[in-house]
Scaffold this active site. Structure first.
Site, mmCIF file in Angstrom:
data_model
loop_
_atom_site.group_PDB
_atom_site.id
_atom_site.type_symbol
_atom_site.label_atom_id
_atom_site.label_comp_id
_atom_site.label_asym_id
_atom_site.label_seq_id
_atom_site.Cartn_x
_atom_site.Cartn_y
_atom_site.Cartn_z
ATOM 1 N N PHE B 27 0.694 -0.950 -0.221
ATOM 2 C CA PHE B 27 0.175 -0.170 0.006
ATOM 3 C C PHE B 27 0.968 1.318 0.455
ATOM 4 O O PHE B 27 1.253 1.706 1.011
ATOM 5 C CB PHE B 27 -0.778 0.015 1.221
ATOM 6 C CG PHE B 27 -2.127 0.967 1.022
ATOM 7 C CD1 PHE B 27 -3.547 1.139 0.000
ATOM 8 C CD2 PHE B 27 -1.870 1.851 1.907
ATOM 9 C CE1 PHE B 27 -4.274 1.884 0.388
ATOM 10 C CE2 PHE B 27 -2.858 3.086 2.340
ATOM 11 C CZ PHE B 27 -3.638 2.972 1.405
ATOM 12 N N GLY B 59 4.088 -1.193 7.371
ATOM 13 C CA GLY B 59 3.187 0.233 6.994
ATOM 14 C C GLY B 59 1.870 -0.444 6.892
ATOM 15 O O GLY B 59 1.350 -1.607 7.479
ATOM 16 N N SER B 60 0.942 0.119 5.938
ATOM 17 C CA SER B 60 -0.875 -0.305 5.417
ATOM 18 C C SER B 60 -1.043 -1.472 5.670
ATOM 19 O O SER B 60 -0.408 -2.738 4.951
ATOM 20 C CB SER B 60 -1.344 0.396 4.752
ATOM 21 O OG SER B 60 -2.691 -0.071 4.800
ATOM 22 N N THR B 61 -1.705 -2.207 6.735
ATOM 23 C CA THR B 61 -2.192 -3.502 6.729
ATOM 24 C C THR B 61 -3.378 -3.739 5.748
ATOM 25 O O THR B 61 -4.039 -5.082 5.671
ATOM 26 C CB THR B 61 -3.456 -3.534 7.521
ATOM 27 O OG1 THR B 61 -4.304 -3.032 8.379
ATOM 28 C CG2 THR B 61 -2.385 -3.650 8.842
ATOM 29 N N LEU B 62 -3.365 -2.557 4.506
ATOM 30 C CA LEU B 62 -4.306 -2.716 3.419
ATOM 31 C C LEU B 62 -3.234 -3.872 2.083
ATOM 32 O O LEU B 62 -4.254 -4.117 1.217
ATOM 33 C CB LEU B 62 -4.739 -1.692 2.619
ATOM 34 C CG LEU B 62 -6.334 -0.864 3.919
ATOM 35 C CD1 LEU B 62 -6.669 0.582 3.517
ATOM 36 C CD2 LEU B 62 -7.139 -2.091 3.953
#
Lengths: 421, 132
Positions: B27, B59-62
């Site tokens: 992400f 970073g992002s868990t998306l």
């Protein structure tokens, strides 16, 4: 990994292909961490953004087995025109959301569309197992409610919602939950005088130093309410990836410093003073312009006490022509605040109420018709992601709620904080 | 040369190595339509069909959702090798069905160079560097 008969039945398709698919992923996720078993999850909070085909497959025959809520969106799905979001972008996104909604409904997810689902009923019990999406939600449930929540995020909460399970590893295991670094305010900070923005800058520093470690805040020497708690802790999961923060005398697992540290000894101690807060304050302010176009509040989403203060501050005032004040909250908070008569003075003053929105971090700055040059916010998380998400094209003023709101009424931003001088 | 690691998500593929020296997030660090990386060692280059190597996730868990989009758009890497996969990277493998191996007996960041041709047997958790 040891599975119960019921878990094996889920994995083997006894509860439909969606549950089997979700279970397979939960098991894989556990294997990476070397988990020996799965545990029962009671509360979950899921993100949006799943690829539609994947969502379709995983919902096949499935129903959420947990109390499960949904996160907000990058823009207000009803008031996007007021925000000035470009129509072609909205249409593309709405087409995608409209494909997702039937699956959310089928799964029985609760569409609160707020990043603070605990404000509308998603309240885990102490020591229960949960799986919340959203870095601040993870930190808050782990710390304030003391539920046991993993750091994984992304699709993991939906997997837990469908299976009612999570692997027993990571922050679900007691021995992984003890403090790994201690922060103490220097007495010269006078912690009791810090407002929410000051606390945010404090938390931002904590995140930089702690990174992914379990944090302990000692000798804070003040009380926190729900609002100051969220503004203090959210930045720790912004500059770092802190997922658990014990505040001695305040959070569930930290009646004493010793309780928060468990058997750990020689834990690093960091003192936070004026110098550190000043440094963070300067980092968050990417411009010194006093000409603010837009003020974005509600990251994390606004609560009733905050709306009460805003109603008082805005009573009889007017947002200056050409300036904007965006207030982000969940729909349920808006309903309550309307019944309480708080929204009338806010709207009369010319503020824009936005619901179901992540106000700041997810805002599509490059998809706005009239992109602001300078945005002011009282949220560290908001300030950080406005800088990152806009590629620094939108400059940020960071400061107290009062300074932000005053700037769109007087037309001139004046920092009354004590950190810039 | 064969190097033993640990299976995160299985599968057998082979291809050219692309080594990213920095910790990586699906992400933000890559364009999901083109597979072109935005930052660091390989900024401006696509990881499409590469054996993609980086130290750790961040970073992002998306990230897993972006990885699925990359697969759907035909721009995903063939396999991922890293020092240590966290839960987010594990779910990238599981969801996007990309073979992943981690925890190698030698430091993968030092042993493999961009351009090396690698056979990945993620079922066994073994890779083989067969040439440049």
């Amino acid at each position: 990994m040891k599975l119960t008969n019921e878990e094996k039945k889920m994995l083997d398709g006894g509860y439909g292909s969606g549950t089997a698919m979700a279970m397979e992923m939960v098991v894989k996720w556990g294997e990476v961490y070397g988990a020996e078993k799965l545990v029962d999850v009671t509360h979950t909070h899921t993100s949006t953004g799943e690829p539609v085909e994947w969502l379709k497959k995983i919902s096949e025959g499935a129903k959420a087995r947990t109390y499960s809520t949904i996160h907000p969106f990058p823009f207000d799905l009803k008031r996007w025109e007021k925000m000035g979001v470009k129509k072609e972008y909205v249409e593309k996104q709405m087409a995608y959301y409209n494909q997702c909604f039937p699956y959310y409904k089928k799964l029985g997810l609760i569409n609160v569309y707020t990043c603070c689902p605990y404000m509308v009923g998603n309240i885990p019990f102490y020591k229960s197992y949960t799986n919340f999406f959203g870095s601040e939600a993870v930190l808050l449930v782990n710390s304030l409610f003391g539920s046991r929540n993993p750091r994984v995020g992304g699709p993991a909460p939906l997997l837990s919602a469908i299976t009612g399970k999570a692997p027993y590893c990571d922050l679900l295991v007691e021995e992984n939950r003890y403090g790994e670094v201690i922060f103490e305010p220097d007495p010269s900070l006078k912690p009791e005088t810090l407002n929410n923005a000051d606390l945010g800058a404090f938390g931002y520093y904590v995140g930089y130093v702690a990174q992914e470690r379990v944090v302990v805040i000692n000798n804070l020497a003040r009380t926190l309410d729900f609002e100051s708690f969220k503004y203090f802790t959210a930045p720790m999961a912004t500059s770092g990836s802190v997922a658990l923060c014990h505040i001695v005398g305040i959070t569930q697992d930290a009646p004493t410093l010793q309780a928060a540290l468990g058997k750990r000894t020689n834990v690093e101690k960091v003192v936070v003073g004026k110098k550190e807060i000043k440094e963070m304050w300067k980092k968050l302010n990417t411009t010194d312009s006093d000409d603010v176009d837009l003020v974005a509040l509600g990251c994390p989403n606004l609560s009733i006490p905050e709306l009460k203060e805003l109603a008082e501050q805005l009573e009889g005032k007017k947002v200056k022509e050409g300036k904007k004040l965006w207030l982000g909250m969940g729909d349920d908070m808006l309903n309550m605040a309307t019944r309480m008569g708080l929204i009338e003075p806010i709207e009369k003053a010319g503020a824009t109420i936005l619901t179901g929105i992540c106000n700041g971090p997810l805002t599509p700055w490059d998809k706005l018709e009239d992109k602001p040059k300078v945005v002011a916010t009282d949220s560290v998380k908001g300030a950080h992601y406005i800088n990152a998400g806009s590629g620094m094209a939108v400059k940020v003023r960071f400061g107290s709620t009062k300074d932000c709101v005053d700037s769109v009424i007087t037309g001139k931003y004046v920092d009354t904080g004590r950190w810039l001088s | 040369m064969k190097i033993k690691g640990k299976t995160v998500f299985g599968g057998k593929v082979e291809g050219e190595a692309m080594v990213q020296q920095e910790n990586f997030s699906f992400f933000g660090d890559v364009n999901r339509e083109t597979g072109i990386i935005n930052v660091g060692t390989n900024a401006g280059k696509s990881f499409k069909d590469k054996i993609f190597i980086f130290p750790k996730g961040k970073g992002s868990t998306l990230a897993p959702y972006v990885a699925i989009n990359c697969v759907e758009n035909g721009v995903a890497p063939k396999a991922i090798l890293c020092q240590k996969a966290d839960g987010v990277i594990a779910l990238v493998g599981v969801m996007a069905k990309i073979p992943i191996v981690d925890e190698f007996e030698q430091d993968i960041m030092k042993t493999v160079k961009t351009g090396d041709y690698i056979k990945v047997d993620a079922d066994q958790g073994v890779i083989e560097i067969v040439g440049k």
